[in-house]
Design a protein around this motif. Structure first.
Motif, PDB file in Angstrom:
ATOM      1  N   LEU A 174       0.901  -1.231   0.039  1.00  0.00           N
ATOM      2  CA  LEU A 174       0.065  -0.066   0.203  1.00  0.00           C
ATOM      3  C   LEU A 174       0.807   1.142   0.154  1.00  0.00           C
ATOM      4  O   LEU A 174       0.535   2.048  -0.676  1.00  0.00           O
ATOM      5  CB  LEU A 174      -0.827   0.009   1.150  1.00  0.00           C
ATOM      6  CG  LEU A 174      -2.121  -1.086   1.076  1.00  0.00           C
ATOM      7  CD1 LEU A 174      -2.871  -0.957   2.550  1.00  0.00           C
ATOM      8  CD2 LEU A 174      -2.980  -0.815  -0.034  1.00  0.00           C
ATOM      9  N   TYR A 175       2.025   1.274   0.716  1.00  0.00           N
ATOM     10  CA  TYR A 175       2.841   2.513   0.812  1.00  0.00           C
ATOM     11  C   TYR A 175       3.412   2.636  -0.672  1.00  0.00           C
ATOM     12  O   TYR A 175       3.344   3.782  -1.202  1.00  0.00           O
ATOM     13  CB  TYR A 175       4.018   2.064   1.654  1.00  0.00           C
ATOM     14  CG  TYR A 175       3.646   2.092   3.032  1.00  0.00           C
ATOM     15  CD1 TYR A 175       2.744   2.719   3.509  1.00  0.00           C
ATOM     16  CD2 TYR A 175       4.182   1.105   4.036  1.00  0.00           C
ATOM     17  CE1 TYR A 175       2.396   2.680   5.008  1.00  0.00           C
ATOM     18  CE2 TYR A 175       3.798   1.218   5.355  1.00  0.00           C
ATOM     19  CZ  TYR A 175       2.903   1.822   5.845  1.00  0.00           C
ATOM     20  OH  TYR A 175       2.545   1.924   7.198  1.00  0.00           O
ATOM     21  N   GLU A 176       3.779   1.504  -1.404  1.00  0.00           N
ATOM     22  CA  GLU A 176       4.391   1.553  -2.658  1.00  0.00           C
ATOM     23  C   GLU A 176       3.547   2.039  -3.640  1.00  0.00           C
ATOM     24  O   GLU A 176       3.852   2.974  -4.426  1.00  0.00           O
ATOM     25  CB  GLU A 176       5.079  -0.041  -3.287  1.00  0.00           C
ATOM     26  CG  GLU A 176       6.061  -0.217  -2.042  1.00  0.00           C
ATOM     27  CD  GLU A 176       6.621  -1.848  -2.561  1.00  0.00           C
ATOM     28  OE1 GLU A 176       6.088  -2.138  -3.368  1.00  0.00           O
ATOM     29  OE2 GLU A 176       7.663  -2.326  -1.936  1.00  0.00           O
ATOM     30  N   SER A 177       2.015   1.449  -3.649  1.00  0.00           N
ATOM     31  CA  SER A 177       1.304   2.075  -4.426  1.00  0.00           C
ATOM     32  C   SER A 177       0.856   3.523  -4.325  1.00  0.00           C
ATOM     33  O   SER A 177       0.704   4.091  -5.331  1.00  0.00           O
ATOM     34  CB  SER A 177      -0.140   1.409  -4.369  1.00  0.00           C
ATOM     35  OG  SER A 177      -1.169   1.753  -5.035  1.00  0.00           O
ATOM     36  N   ALA A 178       0.814   4.008  -3.065  1.00  0.00           N
ATOM     37  CA  ALA A 178       0.586   5.296  -2.783  1.00  0.00           C
ATOM     38  C   ALA A 178       1.670   6.236  -3.245  1.00  0.00           C
ATOM     39  O   ALA A 178       1.554   7.251  -3.771  1.00  0.00           O
ATOM     40  CB  ALA A 178       0.371   5.461  -1.342  1.00  0.00           C
ATOM     41  N   LYS A 179       2.949   5.807  -3.273  1.00  0.00           N
ATOM     42  CA  LYS A 179       4.019   6.561  -3.612  1.00  0.00           C
ATOM     43  C   LYS A 179       3.970   6.720  -5.204  1.00  0.00           C
ATOM     44  O   LYS A 179       4.255   7.649  -6.029  1.00  0.00           O
ATOM     45  CB  LYS A 179       5.470   5.946  -3.154  1.00  0.00           C
ATOM     46  CG  LYS A 179       5.697   6.150  -1.809  1.00  0.00           C
ATOM     47  CD  LYS A 179       7.022   5.797  -1.325  1.00  0.00           C
ATOM     48  CE  LYS A 179       7.346   6.047   0.286  1.00  0.00           C
ATOM     49  NZ  LYS A 179       8.575   5.504   0.587  1.00  0.00           N
ATOM     50  N   GLY A 212       1.967   9.255  -6.079  1.00  0.00           N
ATOM     51  CA  GLY A 212       2.258  10.607  -6.332  1.00  0.00           C
ATOM     52  C   GLY A 212       2.197  11.238  -4.689  1.00  0.00           C
ATOM     53  O   GLY A 212       2.344  12.264  -4.281  1.00  0.00           O
ATOM     54  N   ALA A 213       1.666  10.181  -3.763  1.00  0.00           N
ATOM     55  CA  ALA A 213       1.418  10.648  -2.580  1.00  0.00           C
ATOM     56  C   ALA A 213       2.652  10.819  -1.552  1.00  0.00           C
ATOM     57  O   ALA A 213       3.488   9.910  -1.697  1.00  0.00           O
ATOM     58  CB  ALA A 213       0.498   9.541  -1.617  1.00  0.00           C
TER      59      ALA A 213
END
Length: 310
Positions: free
Chosen positions: A180-185, A188-189
């Protein structure tokens, strides 16, 4: 033959399982009753006549009911209402600010890509094992920060608990997928957006659990008021006011002259002792009982999900 044997084994297994469930349920019903029974006794004793308790002791069906203890406490009802409002404000603000600070501290040390996570984790763990003692604690808030007789001095000591920070950190580490962290980054989060839109919505169990314990801490605290509040008209919580009332009752019970002075002004005056103590317990515990159901659905999950490796 084989089919009959299988059916017999299945029937036996159901009987054993049913007996085990009945035994477990019975145990917890009895345990629940043993937990609730003292509270029932306290409530009934608070509505019992003082002389009846002194003569017959505590009873579920007292010979004489009375509201004398509550009449005694509510003679100064304006002060009690004021203390209730202050305690609610203190509890709500302290819990919200404390939760925010603990979650913000736990988030970076739960990330394996944060280079200083071990140092700050050990720093928080160290505060669980050691503290500076009561005298330095008092001097910091009174002589250093000059927060005596303020709302902030009753909130700051409980803003951050090392145990709760490590509990939240464990939940973040084990219960929130790293993908989830990787997807959010990739979308562009930044870190702040990840924290507020990804981590917090998935962490309601642990946040509600810590919030419940923090709420109990703020609501039941009277010791900080005893240390830092010298102006009885400034910030007085309901627990501290009940504590002062208990001291007044003990003083009047031990001082015949003071008791006689009160009795002279009011011929019908009686000093509730045991019943007043029970009434104070009811007055102090009432609101927190109604707060518990809002946290209950998350309580078990918050303590267990973050405690095991995913």
């Amino acid at each position: 033959m084989a089919q009959a044997a299988a059916q017999s084994d299945l029937k036996l297994a159901k009987q054993v399982s049913g007996g085990a469930n009945f035994a477990i349920n019975s145990f917890f019903w009895i345990y629940t009753f043993l937990c609730v029974f003292p509270l029932i006794v306290v409530v009934i004793a608070s509505f019992t006549d003082e002389n009846t308790i002194l003569i017959n002791g505590y009873s579920l069906l007292p010979e004489k009911w009375s509201l004398g203890a509550y009449d005694f406490l509510l003679k100064d009802w304006q002060a009690i209402v004021k203390s209730y409002g202050f305690s609610i404000l203190l509890t709500v603000l302290g819990t919200v600010i404390g939760l925010a600070m603990m979650a913000l501290y736990a988030f970076p040390i739960s990330r394996k890509d944060y280079p200083h996570r071990n140092f700050f984790s050990f720093f928080m763990f160290f505060t669980i094992l050691f503290n500076g003692g009561l005298v330095p604690f008092y001097l910091v808030y009174t002589q250093g920060l000059h927060l005596q007789n303020t709302l902030l001095v009753l909130m700051m000591p409980y803003f951050i608990s090392g145990f709760f920070v490590l509990l939240i950190r464990t939940f973040f580490s084990n219960s929130i997928p790293k993908e989830l962290y990787e997807s959010a980054k990739i979308d562009g989060a930044g870190e702040w957006r990840i924290f507020f839109t990804v981590v917090l919505p998935l962490s309601l169990p642990v946040l509600a659990t810590v919030g419940l314990f923090t709420t109990l801490t703020y609501w039941n605290d009277w010791f900080l008021s005893l240390l830092f509040i010298t102006d009885s008209e400034s910030v007085v919580s309901i627990q501290f006011r009940m504590y002062k009332t208990l001291l007044d009752i003990q003083y009047l019970s031990a001082n015949a002259a003071a008791y006689s002075a009160l009795a002279a002004n009011d011929p019908n005056f009686t000093m509730p002792g045991e019943t007043a103590r029970m009434a104070m317990a009811v007055v102090g515990i009432g609101p927190i009982i109604f707060a518990y159901p809002f946290f209950q659905r998350y309580f078990v999950a918050g303590l267990t999900v973050g405690a095991v490796k995913g």
